[in-house]
Design a protein around this motif. Structure first.
Motif, PDB file in Angstrom:
ATOM      1  N   THR A 111      52.823  56.185 141.354  1.00 30.00           N
ATOM      2  CA  THR A 111      54.099  55.479 141.240  1.00 30.00           C
ATOM      3  C   THR A 111      54.046  54.154 141.987  1.00 30.00           C
ATOM      4  N   GLU A 112      53.497  54.181 143.189  1.00 32.75           N
ATOM      5  CA  GLU A 112      53.380  52.970 144.000  1.00 32.75           C
ATOM      6  C   GLU A 112      52.507  51.923 143.315  1.00 32.75           C
ATOM      7  N   GLU A 113      51.396  52.356 142.726  1.00 28.13           N
ATOM      8  CA  GLU A 113      50.499  51.420 142.036  1.00 28.13           C
ATOM      9  C   GLU A 113      51.192  50.779 140.838  1.00 28.13           C
ATOM     10  N   ILE A 114      51.920  51.564 140.082  1.00 32.08           N
ATOM     11  CA  ILE A 114      52.630  51.029 138.907  1.00 32.08           C
ATOM     12  C   ILE A 114      53.700  50.029 139.349  1.00 32.08           C
ATOM     13  N   LEU A 115      54.444  50.391 140.388  1.00 26.86           N
ATOM     14  CA  LEU A 115      55.473  49.470 140.893  1.00 26.86           C
ATOM     15  C   LEU A 115      54.842  48.178 141.399  1.00 26.86           C
ATOM     16  N   ALA A 116      53.715  48.278 142.084  1.00 28.84           N
ATOM     17  CA  ALA A 116      53.042  47.079 142.588  1.00 28.84           C
ATOM     18  C   ALA A 116      52.619  46.182 141.428  1.00 28.84           C
ATOM     19  N   ARG A 117      52.094  46.781 140.358  1.00 26.50           N
ATOM     20  CA  ARG A 117      51.714  45.980 139.181  1.00 26.50           C
ATOM     21  C   ARG A 117      52.941  45.338 138.545  1.00 26.50           C
ATOM     22  N   GLN A 118      54.030  46.093 138.452  1.00 27.47           N
ATOM     23  CA  GLN A 118      55.246  45.538 137.860  1.00 27.47           C
ATOM     24  C   GLN A 118      55.786  44.383 138.701  1.00 27.47           C
ATOM     25  N   ILE A 119      55.728  44.509 140.010  1.00 29.61           N
ATOM     26  CA  ILE A 119      56.181  43.433 140.898  1.00 29.61           C
ATOM     27  C   ILE A 119      55.289  42.210 140.729  1.00 29.61           C
ATOM     28  N   ALA A 120      53.982  42.435 140.639  1.00 28.38           N
ATOM     29  CA  ALA A 120      53.053  41.317 140.459  1.00 28.38           C
ATOM     30  C   ALA A 120      53.331  40.586 139.147  1.00 28.38           C
ATOM     31  N   ILE A 121      53.624  41.336 138.103  1.00 31.02           N
ATOM     32  CA  ILE A 121      53.934  40.718 136.809  1.00 31.02           C
ATOM     33  C   ILE A 121      55.202  39.882 136.911  1.00 31.02           C
ATOM     34  N   VAL A 122      56.203  40.423 137.567  1.00 34.87           N
ATOM     35  CA  VAL A 122      57.461  39.688 137.730  1.00 34.87           C
ATOM     36  C   VAL A 122      57.223  38.418 138.541  1.00 34.87           C
ATOM     37  N   LYS A 123      56.478  38.540 139.643  1.00 32.12           N
ATOM     38  CA  LYS A 123      56.188  37.363 140.471  1.00 32.12           C
ATOM     39  C   LYS A 123      55.393  36.333 139.694  1.00 32.12           C
ATOM     40  N   LYS A 124      54.393  36.803 138.967  1.00 33.79           N
ATOM     41  CA  LYS A 124      53.563  35.896 138.176  1.00 33.79           C
ATOM     42  C   LYS A 124      54.416  35.229 137.102  1.00 33.79           C
ATOM     43  N   GLY A 125      55.286  36.025 136.484  1.00 36.73           N
ATOM     44  CA  GLY A 125      56.183  35.483 135.455  1.00 36.73           C
ATOM     45  C   GLY A 125      57.111  34.433 136.020  1.00 36.73           C
ATOM     46  N   ALA A 126      57.658  34.677 137.202  1.00 37.01           N
ATOM     47  CA  ALA A 126      58.566  33.709 137.825  1.00 37.01           C
ATOM     48  C   ALA A 126      57.793  32.449 138.195  1.00 37.01           C
ATOM     49  N   GLY A 127      56.581  32.614 138.724  1.00 37.52           N
ATOM     50  CA  GLY A 127      55.762  31.461 139.076  1.00 37.52           C
ATOM     51  C   GLY A 127      55.339  30.686 137.843  1.00 37.52           C
ATOM     52  N   ALA A 128      55.015  31.408 136.787  1.00 40.85           N
ATOM     53  CA  ALA A 128      54.607  30.756 135.540  1.00 40.85           C
ATOM     54  C   ALA A 128      55.779  29.984 134.942  1.00 40.85           C
ATOM     55  N   ALA A 129      56.970  30.557 135.027  1.00 41.93           N
ATOM     56  CA  ALA A 129      58.152  29.871 134.495  1.00 41.93           C
ATOM     57  C   ALA A 129      58.421  28.584 135.277  1.00 41.93           C
ATOM     58  N   ALA A 130      58.280  28.640 136.584  1.00 43.89           N
ATOM     59  CA  ALA A 130      58.493  27.448 137.410  1.00 43.89           C
ATOM     60  C   ALA A 130      57.438  26.387 137.096  1.00 43.89           C
ATOM     61  N   ALA A 131      56.195  26.824 136.928  1.00 48.10           N
ATOM     62  CA  ALA A 131      55.115  25.879 136.591  1.00 48.10           C
ATOM     63  C   ALA A 131      55.376  25.261 135.222  1.00 48.10           C
ATOM     64  N   GLU A 132      55.864  26.072 134.294  1.00 44.39           N
ATOM     65  CA  GLU A 132      56.176  25.554 132.965  1.00 44.39           C
ATOM     66  C   GLU A 132      57.287  24.512 133.045  1.00 44.39           C
ATOM     67  N   ASP A 133      58.314  24.774 133.842  1.00 41.03           N
ATOM     68  CA  ASP A 133      59.396  23.807 134.017  1.00 41.03           C
ATOM     69  C   ASP A 133      58.868  22.500 134.605  1.00 41.03           C
ATOM     70  N   ARG A 134      57.988  22.597 135.614  1.00 40.60           N
ATOM     71  CA  ARG A 134      57.423  21.391 136.220  1.00 40.60           C
ATOM     72  C   ARG A 134      56.601  20.624 135.190  1.00 40.60           C
ATOM     73  N   ALA A 135      55.828  21.370 134.392  1.00 37.10           N
ATOM     74  CA  ALA A 135      55.007  20.720 133.368  1.00 37.10           C
ATOM     75  C   ALA A 135      55.894  20.016 132.334  1.00 37.10           C
ATOM     76  N   LYS A 136      56.965  20.661 131.934  1.00 38.80           N
ATOM     77  CA  LYS A 136      57.873  20.054 130.946  1.00 38.80           C
ATOM     78  C   LYS A 136      58.510  18.793 131.522  1.00 38.80           C
ATOM     79  N   LYS A 137      58.908  18.861 132.784  1.00 38.50           N
ATOM     80  CA  LYS A 137      59.524  17.696 133.415  1.00 38.50           C
ATOM     81  C   LYS A 137      58.514  16.560 133.527  1.00 38.50           C
ATOM     82  N   ALA A 138      57.292  16.901 133.932  1.00 41.81           N
ATOM     83  CA  ALA A 138      56.255  15.878 134.063  1.00 41.81           C
ATOM     84  C   ALA A 138      55.936  15.289 132.690  1.00 41.81           C
ATOM     85  N   TYR A 139      55.840  16.140 131.691  1.00 47.14           N
ATOM     86  CA  TYR A 139      55.560  15.674 130.338  1.00 47.14           C
ATOM     87  C   TYR A 139      56.699  14.794 129.836  1.00 47.14           C
ATOM     88  N   GLY A 140      57.933  15.227 130.116  1.00 44.93           N
ATOM     89  CA  GLY A 140      59.102  14.444 129.711  1.00 44.93           C
ATOM     90  C   GLY A 140      59.120  13.095 130.393  1.00 44.93           C
TER      91      GLY A 140
END
Length: 149
Positions: A111-140
């Motif tokens: 259970t702990e391992e699955i939760l850790a993976r789910q948290i990592a995915i959420v963190k990675k997703g949030a970081g990826a979304a922020a990076a995407e926003d920065r890229a869009k702003k820079a591109y714009g």
């Protein structure tokens, strides 16, 4: 005299407490299994409800532990005074407890391992979304500069 009637006094109290723990740990194991399934299905609110039930059961075990602690501290002398059939009863209940705890630890780790993976995915997703926003702003911004030339 039966083996069951041979365990009396402090030994009987200790054996009864250990048997109560076996029953409760069995219930904790069942709930942990449900919790694992819910975590795998990302049903975290329901998994949290299972965790609350499990915590109450663990408090019940802690109460039993405090009640039998004096007998556990005297275990070497209690054990030495027990006839073989009574020692066998203790061996059985301790084996059951050990088995339940091993299985419980395994489920909790999974259970702990699955939760850790789910948290990592959420963190990675949030970081990826922020990076995407920065890229869009820079591109714009780049696009705006190119358009103004």
């Amino acid at each position: 005299m039966t083996a069951l009637s041979e365990v009396t006094g402090e030994a009987g109290t200790l054996l009864a407490g250990l048997r109560e723990e076996v029953v409760i740990y069995g219930s904790v194991l069942a709930i942990s299994g449900e919790e694992l399934k819910l975590v795998k299905d990302a049903e975290l609110e329901q998994a949290t409800q299972m965790l609350t039930k499990k915590q109450q059961m663990l408090e019940d075990i802690a109460n039993i532990e405090s009640r039998v602690k004096p007998m556990k501290e005297k275990w070497p002398s209690i054990r030495a005074s027990l006839p073989a059939p009574a020692q066998g009863q203790f061996a059985d209940v301790l084996r059951n407890l050990s088995d339940l705890l091993e299985r419980l630890i395994s489920i909790e780790r999974e259970t702990e391992e699955i939760l850790a993976r789910q948290i990592a995915i959420v963190k990675k997703g949030a970081g990826a979304a922020a990076a995407e926003d920065r890229a869009k702003k820079a591109y714009g911004a780049q696009k705006d500069r190119e358009g103004k030339k």
